[in-house]
Enzyme design. Structure first.
Site, PDB file in Angstrom:
ATOM      1  N   ARG A   1      16.039  33.057  86.531  1.00  0.00           N
ATOM      2  CA  ARG A   1      15.914  32.133  87.682  1.00  0.00           C
ATOM      3  C   ARG A   1      15.380  30.777  87.230  1.00  0.00           C
ATOM      4  NH1 ARG A   1      12.100  34.368  91.602  1.00  0.00           N
ATOM      5  NH2 ARG A   1      11.253  35.326  89.751  1.00  0.00           N
TER       6      ARG A   1
ATOM      7  N   ASN B   1      15.713  36.896  93.219  1.00  0.00           N
ATOM      8  CA  ASN B   1      16.032  38.267  92.856  1.00  0.00           C
ATOM      9  C   ASN B   1      16.439  39.025  94.116  1.00  0.00           C
ATOM     10  OD1 ASN B   1      15.305  37.864  90.170  1.00  0.00           O
ATOM     11  ND2 ASN B   1      13.230  38.599  90.466  1.00  0.00           N
TER      12      ASN B   1
END
Length: 94
Positions: A23, A41
């Site tokens: 990320r 997520n």
């Protein structure tokens, strides 16, 4: 010459993409490309990426996600294109 229309890219990356800096890496690439959005997520182990901006920068982000040069190990990326919804500022990890 008209300004490039703003699009919305939603992409789901599958593989070993959680807990490996994926990320953060995605956020860095998106900011370099001038995109707004987020990466988070999901409960099933994927990372969902939402990016808004010009079509070409979004395509470059998608190519980066599929490049094999991400943290972890991406097995597949599925994308969906749409009309930008707006209301996004910067690019964040959720």
């Amino acid at each position: 010459m008209s300004e490039e229309p703003v699009v919305r890219l939603t992409a789901w990356a599958r593989g070993r993409v959680q807990g490996v800096g994926f990320r953060w890496w995605t956020r860095s690439r998106a900011l370099e490309l001038g995109l707004a959005g987020w990466a988070r997520n999901t409960a099933d182990g994927r990372v969902e990426v939402v990016a808004e901006g010009g079509r070409e920068p979004c395509e470059r982000l998608l190519a980066a996600l599929r490049s094999g040069r991400t943290p972890g190990a991406v097995e597949a990326v599925v994308e969906q294109w749409g009309v930008a919804k707006g209301g996004l500022a910067g690019f964040v990890e959720r």
